[in-house]
Design a protein around this motif. Structure first.
Motif, PDB file in Angstrom:
ATOM      1  N   LEU A 187     102.519 -69.318  37.484  1.00 35.70           N
ATOM      2  CA  LEU A 187     103.484 -68.759  38.423  1.00 35.70           C
ATOM      3  C   LEU A 187     103.314 -69.333  39.826  1.00 35.70           C
ATOM      4  CD1 LEU A 187     103.610 -65.026  37.322  1.00 35.70           C
ATOM      5  CD2 LEU A 187     105.341 -66.787  36.981  1.00 35.70           C
ATOM      6  N   CYS A 237     105.715 -72.206  40.519  1.00 35.12           N
ATOM      7  CA  CYS A 237     107.154 -71.930  40.554  1.00 35.12           C
ATOM      8  C   CYS A 237     107.639 -71.898  41.996  1.00 35.12           C
ATOM      9  CB  CYS A 237     107.466 -70.607  39.882  1.00 35.12           C
ATOM     10  SG  CYS A 237     107.083 -70.588  38.128  1.00 35.12           S
ATOM     11  N   GLN A 240     113.907 -74.153  46.349  1.00 35.49           N
ATOM     12  CA  GLN A 240     114.658 -75.129  45.564  1.00 35.49           C
ATOM     13  C   GLN A 240     115.882 -75.620  46.335  1.00 35.49           C
ATOM     14  OE1 GLN A 240     115.494 -73.065  41.918  1.00 35.49           O
ATOM     15  NE2 GLN A 240     113.477 -73.488  41.049  1.00 35.49           N
TER      16      GLN A 240
END
Length: 87
Positions: A14, A17, A23
């Motif tokens: 995790l 991520c 992003q």
């Protein structure tokens, strides 16, 4: 002990991520880089900035560069791998 190992594994996975905001920021940086590289070339080709044709020109130039960069890599599959002269 197995539970601790599973928790550590989950924490490590995790941690890699990215959040949607991260992003989006990465994609914006990538697009800014592409605009800086290919934008002037498309302007010189006669496309008006921030039009669909200008964006299409940038994408085509980017694709050509990426395709030529990967053209020299050997293929992943070769039909004669493992062939020793007999069937």
């Amino acid at each position: 002990m197995p539970t601790l190992l599973m928790l550590l594994t989950a924490a490590i996975l995790l941690a890699g991520c990215a959040t949607p905001a991260q992003q989006a920021a990465y994609k914006q940086q990538d697009m800014d880089r592409r605009i800086a590289i290919y934008g002037p070339a498309c302007n010189k080709l006669g496309f008006n900035p921030n039009t669909d044709q200008w964006r299409n020109c940038m994408l085509q130039l980017n694709f050509q560069d990426e395709a030529s960069a990967y053209a020299n890599y050997p293929p992943y599959y070769h039909p004669h791998w493992g062939y020793r002269g007999r069937f």
